[in-house]
Design an enzyme around this catalytic site. Structure first.
Site, mmCIF file in Angstrom:
data_model
loop_
_atom_site.group_PDB
_atom_site.id
_atom_site.type_symbol
_atom_site.label_atom_id
_atom_site.label_comp_id
_atom_site.label_asym_id
_atom_site.label_seq_id
_atom_site.Cartn_x
_atom_site.Cartn_y
_atom_site.Cartn_z
ATOM 1 N N ASP A 171 29.653 42.346 43.244
ATOM 2 C CA ASP A 171 31.088 42.407 43.532
ATOM 3 C C ASP A 171 31.301 42.995 44.934
ATOM 4 O OD1 ASP A 171 33.820 42.264 42.938
ATOM 5 O OD2 ASP A 171 33.858 44.286 42.061
ATOM 6 N N GLU B 13 35.828 35.309 50.230
ATOM 7 C CA GLU B 13 37.240 35.713 50.128
ATOM 8 C C GLU B 13 37.998 35.387 51.406
ATOM 9 O OE1 GLU B 13 38.139 39.487 48.301
ATOM 10 O OE2 GLU B 13 39.955 39.766 49.479
ATOM 11 N N HIS C 158 40.969 38.789 42.244
ATOM 12 C CA HIS C 158 40.561 40.203 42.189
ATOM 13 C C HIS C 158 41.771 41.042 41.804
ATOM 14 C CE1 HIS C 158 36.472 40.357 44.077
ATOM 15 N NE2 HIS C 158 36.773 39.074 44.143
ATOM 16 N N ASN D 116 38.998 39.275 37.759
ATOM 17 C CA ASN D 116 38.257 40.544 37.858
ATOM 18 C C ASN D 116 39.028 41.704 37.234
ATOM 19 O OD1 ASN D 116 36.525 39.021 39.396
ATOM 20 N ND2 ASN D 116 36.568 40.379 41.171
ATOM 21 N N ILE D 117 38.358 42.417 36.345
ATOM 22 C CA ILE D 117 38.990 43.553 35.658
ATOM 23 C C ILE D 117 38.038 44.740 35.675
ATOM 24 C CG2 ILE D 117 39.879 44.374 33.435
ATOM 25 C CD1 ILE D 117 40.629 41.381 32.859
HETATM 26 P P1 13P Z 1 41.144 46.126 39.358
HETATM 27 O O1 13P Z 1 41.094 47.363 40.181
HETATM 28 O O2 13P Z 1 42.515 45.572 39.250
HETATM 29 O O3 13P Z 1 40.487 46.267 38.025
HETATM 30 O O4 13P Z 1 40.298 45.001 40.155
HETATM 31 C C1 13P Z 1 38.906 44.882 39.987
HETATM 32 C C2 13P Z 1 38.298 43.993 41.009
HETATM 33 O O5 13P Z 1 38.925 43.216 41.681
HETATM 34 C C3 13P Z 1 36.843 44.081 41.153
HETATM 35 O O6 13P Z 1 36.377 43.306 42.206
HETATM 36 O O1 G3H Z 2 37.167 45.903 43.461
HETATM 37 C C1 G3H Z 2 36.473 46.883 43.361
HETATM 38 C C2 G3H Z 2 35.884 47.234 42.059
HETATM 39 O O2 G3H Z 2 36.867 47.741 41.191
HETATM 40 C C3 G3H Z 2 34.715 48.144 42.242
HETATM 41 O O3 G3H Z 2 35.116 49.417 42.563
HETATM 42 O O4 G3H Z 2 33.775 50.129 44.522
HETATM 43 O O5 G3H Z 2 34.778 51.815 42.929
HETATM 44 O O6 G3H Z 2 32.838 50.382 42.219
HETATM 45 P P1 G3H Z 2 34.055 50.519 43.100
HETATM 46 ZN ZN ZN Z 3 37.788 43.134 43.795
#
Ligand code: 13P
Ligand code: G3H
Ligand code: ZN
Length: 322
Positions: free
Chosen positions: A83, A135, A224, A267-268
């Protein structure tokens, strides 16, 4: 079955009018909650790992945990995805290290540079049987490694997408239509109040999504920042010593609508974090004498599992699609 890429998954999702859930994995309990819900609901799933997750839990631990989930859930297709890959080196490390999908996020770079970096990752990934998400446009919001102020965010320009996809060869495209990372997606000033006095966020830009889809027929789009920030868990956090005023997310009916379109991956992450934190805060409040992590992680894992089940059935529409 072994880990898969998202190619077949996205084709079925596109044709079937649903989206696959991409849930962030940071530890064993979160992973178990996600995959148990997906196995019980016969849902395909994308397990994603951020740069921050790799720094926290270690690449090898995460890959081996996911391999354990693959063994425990042989009936469902599972993708292991990077990610927000920040650069070629991180993407290469994940491609070489067992991932079946990577995201290169060069969305903060100028258009030509985004194309150049993405193309380099695509060439290496495709040579190794790995698929690539890229993206265009930038989401607002703050996470560990993803920090974009509202002023620096921008919707995707639909007129750029054909050139970007053709020149880079990417396999899916994340676009910005008004979602945002984290638990504070909108300020009160950006929202209106409904008759009950509840804050209603500005609607997603479905016009941008439609225009992108028209220009890229059959191509999988990614959203996202799609947590809905469940108010029952925000309340649970605030009722048990937390301080998260005005946490607000994307309404689930909007995500449901997006899932029926060209959006194949949603994405969640923040919703899982809120569920875990709320449950653990409540547990400690109710059991100040307890200190065994198994006792407080167990209900947290169970609640995340139910949250994921709800997303699969009521938001993504991917239950029964494995
Ligand atoms: P949220 O912060 O809305 O859960 O988004 C997660 C995300 O986009 C991870 O890439
Ligand atoms: O979009 C980002 C994801 O929620 C990951 O978050 O960088 O805190 O692991 P993080
Ligand atoms: Zn994201």
């Amino acid at each position: 079955m072994p880990l898969v890429t998202s190619t077949e998954m996205f084709k079925k999702a596109y044709d079937g009018g649903y989206a696959v859930g991409a849930f962030n994995v940071n530890n064993m309990e979160i992973l178990q909650a996600i995959t148990e819900a997906c196995r019980e609901e016969h849902a395909p799933v994308i397990l994603q790992v951020s740069k921050g997750a790799r720094a926290y839990a270690n690449h090898t631990y995460l890959v081996k945990l996911v391999e354990a989930a693959v063994i425990e859930c042989p009936e469902i297709p599972i993708v292991l995805h990077l990610d927000h890959g920040p650069d070629f080196e991180t993407c290469k490390a994940c491609i070489d290290g067992g991932f079946t999908s990577v995201m290169i996020d060069a969305s903060s770079k100028p258009f030509a540079e985004n194309i150049e970096i993405t193309k380099k990752v695509v060439e290496y990934a495709h040579d190794h049987g790995v698929v690539v998400e890229a993206e265009l446009g930038t989401l607002a919001g703050v996470e560990d490694e993803v920090k974009v102020s509202a002023e620096d965010s921008s919707y995707t320009h639909p007129e750029e997408v054909e050139e970007f996809v053709t020149k880079t060869g990417c396999d899916s495209l994340a676009i910005a239509i008004g979602t945002s990372h984290g638990a504070y997606k909108f300020t009160a000033a950006q929202c209106t109040r409904n008759a009950q006095g509840i804050l209603v966020p500005p609607p997603l830009r479905f016009d941008v999504l439609e225009e992108v889809s028209k220009r890229l027929p059959g191509f999988p789009i990614v959203l996202h920042g799609s947590s809905s920030v469940p108010q029952n868990y925000v309340k649970m956090i605030n009722d048990h010593g937390g301080k998260m005023p005005d946490a607000i997310g994307i309404p689930e009916d909007e995500l449901r609508k997006a899932a029926t379109s060209s959006v194949c991956k949603i994405n969640i992450d923040s919703d899982l974090r809120l569920t875990m934190t709320g449950t653990i805060r409540q547990f400690f409040d109710e059991h100040p004498d307890k200190f065994d992590p198994r006792e407080y992680l167990k209900p947290a894992r169970a609640n995340i599992k139910e949250l994921v089940r709800h997303k699969l059935i009521d938001v993504l529409g991917c239950a029964g699609k494995a």
